[in-house]
Design a protein around this motif. Structure first.
Motif, short mmCIF file in Angstrom:
data_model
loop_
_atom_site.label_atom_id
_atom_site.label_comp_id
_atom_site.label_asym_id
_atom_site.label_seq_id
_atom_site.Cartn_x
_atom_site.Cartn_y
_atom_site.Cartn_z
N ALA A 63 0.82 -1.22 0.00
CA ALA A 63 0.00 0.00 0.00
C ALA A 63 0.85 1.26 0.00
O ALA A 63 0.38 2.32 0.41
CB ALA A 63 -0.93 -0.01 1.21
N ALA A 80 -0.43 4.89 -1.07
CA ALA A 80 -1.59 5.51 -0.42
C ALA A 80 -1.54 7.03 -0.50
O ALA A 80 -2.56 7.69 -0.78
CB ALA A 80 -1.68 5.05 1.03
N CYS A 99 -2.61 8.29 -3.87
CA CYS A 99 -4.07 8.24 -4.04
C CYS A 99 -4.75 9.36 -3.26
O CYS A 99 -5.71 9.97 -3.73
CB CYS A 99 -4.60 6.89 -3.61
SG CYS A 99 -4.16 5.54 -4.72
N GLU A 100 -4.25 9.64 -2.06
CA GLU A 100 -4.84 10.70 -1.25
C GLU A 100 -4.69 12.06 -1.96
O GLU A 100 -5.60 12.89 -1.93
CB GLU A 100 -4.17 10.73 0.12
CG GLU A 100 -4.57 9.56 1.00
CD GLU A 100 -3.74 9.49 2.27
OE1 GLU A 100 -2.95 10.43 2.52
OE2 GLU A 100 -3.90 8.50 3.01
N SER A 114 -7.48 3.51 -5.25
CA SER A 114 -6.83 2.77 -4.18
C SER A 114 -5.39 2.44 -4.54
O SER A 114 -5.08 2.18 -5.71
CB SER A 114 -7.58 1.46 -3.91
OG SER A 114 -6.88 0.64 -2.99
N PRO A 115 -4.50 2.41 -3.53
CA PRO A 115 -3.13 1.97 -3.78
C PRO A 115 -3.02 0.49 -4.08
O PRO A 115 -1.95 0.00 -4.44
CB PRO A 115 -2.41 2.31 -2.46
CG PRO A 115 -3.49 2.31 -1.43
CD PRO A 115 -4.71 2.84 -2.13
N TYR A 116 -4.13 -0.24 -3.94
CA TYR A 116 -4.15 -1.68 -4.27
C TYR A 116 -3.80 -1.91 -5.73
O TYR A 116 -3.13 -2.88 -6.07
CB TYR A 116 -5.54 -2.22 -3.95
CG TYR A 116 -5.76 -3.69 -4.24
CD1 TYR A 116 -5.59 -4.64 -3.25
CD2 TYR A 116 -6.14 -4.12 -5.51
CE1 TYR A 116 -5.80 -5.99 -3.51
CE2 TYR A 116 -6.34 -5.47 -5.77
CZ TYR A 116 -6.17 -6.39 -4.77
OH TYR A 116 -6.37 -7.72 -5.04
N GLY A 127 -4.16 -3.26 5.79
CA GLY A 127 -5.40 -2.61 5.40
C GLY A 127 -6.48 -3.61 5.00
O GLY A 127 -6.23 -4.81 4.86
N TRP A 168 -12.22 -0.99 1.86
CA TRP A 168 -11.17 -0.15 1.30
C TRP A 168 -10.60 0.82 2.34
O TRP A 168 -10.61 2.02 2.18
CB TRP A 168 -11.67 0.61 0.07
CG TRP A 168 -12.02 -0.31 -1.04
CD1 TRP A 168 -13.27 -0.60 -1.50
CD2 TRP A 168 -11.12 -1.11 -1.83
NE1 TRP A 168 -13.21 -1.53 -2.51
CE2 TRP A 168 -11.92 -1.86 -2.74
CE3 TRP A 168 -9.74 -1.27 -1.85
CZ2 TRP A 168 -11.36 -2.75 -3.64
CZ3 TRP A 168 -9.19 -2.16 -2.76
CH2 TRP A 168 -10.00 -2.88 -3.64
N SER A 202 -7.14 1.36 3.75
CA SER A 202 -5.72 0.97 3.61
C SER A 202 -4.93 1.19 4.89
O SER A 202 -3.83 0.63 5.05
CB SER A 202 -5.07 1.74 2.45
OG SER A 202 -5.12 3.13 2.69
N ASP A 203 -5.44 1.99 5.82
CA ASP A 203 -4.73 2.25 7.07
C ASP A 203 -5.16 1.32 8.20
O ASP A 203 -4.60 1.39 9.30
CB ASP A 203 -4.94 3.70 7.52
CG ASP A 203 -4.26 4.70 6.59
OD1 ASP A 203 -3.20 4.34 6.04
OD2 ASP A 203 -4.78 5.80 6.42
N TYR A 261 -11.20 6.33 -0.68
CA TYR A 261 -11.15 5.29 -1.69
C TYR A 261 -12.52 4.71 -1.97
O TYR A 261 -12.64 3.72 -2.62
CB TYR A 261 -10.18 4.17 -1.25
CG TYR A 261 -8.84 4.73 -0.84
CD1 TYR A 261 -8.20 5.66 -1.66
CD2 TYR A 261 -8.25 4.39 0.35
CE1 TYR A 261 -6.98 6.19 -1.29
CE2 TYR A 261 -7.03 4.93 0.72
CZ TYR A 261 -6.41 5.83 -0.12
OH TYR A 261 -5.20 6.37 0.24
#
Length: 504
Positions: free
Chosen positions: A105, A108, A111-112, A132-134, A349, A355, A357-358, A504
Motif C-alpha cells: 500500500a 496511499a 491516491c490521497e 486505491s493503492p491496491y 489494510g 477499502w 488501507s490504514d 477510496y
C-alpha cells in the motif's frame, strides 16, 4: 506425435507449470517459490529476474521429466498475479526497480493527493475501480516519483511499465512483444473499460505517459512465440494471457452472467460474470473485464480481499500455533462453540468492500474460553466472513442471486472452512477435483485458440464436491452480527472516533 499445452501460473508465492494433453488432462506439474521481500514498513516486493529464471527452470525440468524436445508443445498460456507492477528499460530489458506486489500500500499518499484534487470519481467512472493503492497505477506512479532516472526514461520513450504478464511475454519473446490482455489492463486503474483503451485522463492523474504502457490484446490473442532462451527445440506460440483470477473464472466454466467463483490464495478474488455490459458498483466493488475472446469483451464484478490464505500462513510462520495448514481443520472443529472471539486480518489494510488501507488487524471478543483452537477457528472464520461480505453486495448490485459459489485454491481442501463458508453464504459451495484453476483456464483458452480443445465440451470433464448449508438461520445471523461489530471496531480504530471519510 502427441500434443501438449503448457499452462504457466505466475502467482504471489511462486510459479507453477502444468502440462496438459490432447484431452485437457494434467499430465505433469511442478512449482518453484520465489522470495518475498517485506520490510518494516510493510512494503512488499518481488525480484522480476528471479521469477523469469524460475519460469525457464520449470520449462527445462518439464522437458527433461517428460522426455520432450519441445516440438510436441503446441501452445502456451500465462496467468499472473495481477496488480503487481513493475517497470523496465525498453532497450536493455532490465528492471529499474523490483516488482511492487499487489499487497503493498505504499501508493496511499499518491491516491490521497489525487482524491484531494477531486479526481477520484472520474477515475472510478472511467476504470471501474475505486481509487486505491491496491491497483497498479499508484505503484507505477511511486516508481516514477521515487526511483532516479525513471521519469527521464519515460520521457525518452525508453520505459516499459506493466504487470507481470507483460514482463514475461517481453522476456519470452526476447523483447519483440510488449503486450498485455484486457483482463490485466482493466486492473491497473489506467484502462477505460467503456472505450476499451488506455485512458489519457486516468494515466495523467498518476503522471504516467500511456506510450510506456503495453499494447492491449485479446486474452486469446497471439503474443509472439518463444523457445525459452533455447530450452525448447522450436518456437511455440503464446496463445493466452489472463490475470490469474480471470483465468480461474474461465477455468471454472463461469461463462454465463450470474455465475461466480472465489479464489482462495494469499488473498482472495470473488468474481461474478455480469455479461457484455459493465455495472457500476456503489458499494466498493470493482468492475473489470473478465476477458476478451475473439474480439468480444465480457465484464465482471469483483471484490478483492487482501488476506485469506495468508492468514493460515501467519498462524504457522508468525504465531507458530500450527506446523502445517492441514492442522487447522481439526483444531477449528475442536474449538469451544461458546467462544465469541473474532479476528479481522487487516495486516496491510482492508480490501473490498471497505477499502481502508490504514486499518490494522484485530482480535476481539477474547475471554477465558479463548485458546489455541479458538484462535485458529477465528482466523479461518475470517476468511469466510470476508468472502460472504463481498458476495452479499455482489448479489445486490448485479440482481443475480447466487445459485452456487465455485471455489479454488489451497484452503478449499479444508472441510471446516468450506462448510462454514456455505453456512455463511446460504448457498452451495462447489470445490472442483482440480486445484490449479488459473493454469487450467489459460491452458484451455490456448488449446481452444489453436483448435486442440472444443470450447463446448472441454469444461464438462471437471468433477465437483458440493458443500451445502446446514446451520440454522438464527445462528448464522448471530455470528454475522458479531463479525460486523468487529469490522466496525477495526474501522473506528483508524479514525479514532472522528467522522469517517474514506477517500477510496
Amino acid at each position: 506425435m502427441k500434443s501438449y499445452i503448457i499452462g504457466i501460473d505466475q502467482s504471489t508465492q511462486g510459479t507453477k507449470l502444468l502440462l496438459f494433453d490432447e484431452a485437457g488432462k494434467i499430465c505433469y506439474k511442478n512449482a518453484k517459490v520465489h522470495a518475498q521481500h517485506i520490510d518494516e514498513r510493510g512494503w512488499v516486493e518481488h525480484d522480476p529476474e528471479e521469477i523469469w529464471e524460475n519460469v525457464k527452470a520449470l520449462v527445462k525440468e518439464a522437458v527433461q521429466a517428460m522426455e520432450l524436445d519441445g516440438r510436441e508443445i503446441r501452445a502456451i498460456g500465462i496467468s499472473n498475479q495481477r496488480e503487481t507492477a513493475m517497470a523496465w528499460n525498453r532497450e536493455t530489458g532490465k528492471p529499474v526497480y523490483p516488482a511492487i506486489v499487489w499487497q503493498c500500500a505504499r501508493g496511499a499518499a499518491i491516491c490521497e493527493a489525487i482524491w484531494g484534487r477531486g479526481l477520484a470519481q472520474n477515475i472510478a467512472d472511467i476504470t471501474g475501480l475505486p481509487l486505491s493503492p491496491y491497483f497498479s497505477a499508484a505503484k507505477l506512479a511511486w516508481i516514477l516519483q521515487n526511483v532516479d532516472g525513471v521519469n527521464e526514461l519515460m520521457q525518452a520513450g525508453k520505459l516499459c511499465m506493466g504487470t507481470i504478464d507483460s514482463w514475461l511475454v517481453y522476456r519470452m519473446t526476447k523483447g519483440q512483444v510488449f503486450a498485455t490482455d484486457f483482463s490485466n489492463a482493466s486492473r491497473t486503474q489506467l484502462f477505460d473499460i467503456h472505450q476499451l483503451k488506455w485512458s489519457e485522463e486516468a494515466a495523467g492523474a498518476f503522471g504516467i505517459d500511456t506510450s510506456a504502457l503495453a499494447e492491449v490484446m485479446d486474452s486469446d490473442g497471439t503474443y509472439g512465440a518463444t523457445d525459452f532462451d533455447g530450452i525448447l527445440a522450436s518456437y511455440v506460440p503464446i496463445r493466452a494471457v489472463f490475470g490469474d483470477s480471470h483465468a480461474a473464472l474461465f477455468g471454472q466454466g463461469c461463462q454465463k452472467p450470474g455465475m461466480a467463483k472465489a479464489t482462495y490464495g494469499t488473498g482472495s478474488s470473488v468474481m461474478m460474470n455480469i455479461g457484455k455490459e459493465p455495472i457500476r458498483s456503489e458499494h466498493g466493488l470493482a468492475t473489470s473485464l473478465a476477458w476478451s475472446i475473439s474480439g468480444e469483451a465480457s465484464y465482471v464484478l469483483e471484490g478483492n480481499i487482501n488476506y485469506t490464505g495468508a492468514v493460515i500462513t501467519w498462524l504457522k510462520d508468525n504465531l507458530q500455533l500450527i506446523s502445517s495448514p492441514a492442522e487447522t481443520e481439526a483444531l477449528a472443529k475442536g474449538a469451544n462453540p461458546q467462544d465469541r472471539s473474532y479476528f479481522v486480518p487487516a495486516f496491510t489494510g482492508l480490501g473490498a468492500p471497505y477499502w481502508e488501507s490504514d486499518a490494522t488487524g484485530l482480535y476481539t471478543g477474547i475471554t477465558r474460553l479463548t485458546g489455541k483452537k479458538e484462535m485458529v477457528r477465528a482466523a479461518l472464520d475470517s476468511i469466510a466472513y470476508q468472502i460472504r461480505d463481498v458476495v452479499s453486495i455482489m448479489e445486490q448490485e448485479s440482481g443475480h442471486s447466487l445459485a452456487a459459489l465455485r471455489v479454488d485454491g489451497g484452503p478449499t481442501k479444508n472441510g471446516y472452512l468450506m462448510q462454514f463458508q456455505t453456512d455463511m453464504l446460504g448457498c452451495p459451495v462447489e470445490v472442483p477435483d482440480a486445484a490449479e484453476l488459473s493454469a487450467i483456464g489459460v491452458a484451455y483458452a490456448a488449446g481452444i485458440a489453436i483448435g486442440i480443445y472444443d470450447a463446448a465440451t472441454i469444461f464438462d470433464q471437471m468433477e465437483r464436491k458440493s458443500f451445502r448449508p446446514d446451520m440454522p438461520e438464527a445462528r448464522r445471523d448471530e455470528l454475522l452480527k458479531g463479525w460486523q461489530a468487529a469490522i466496525r471496531q477495526t474501522i473506528h480504530a483508524v479514525y479514532d472516533g472522528c467522522e469517517r471519510i474514506n477517500p477510496y
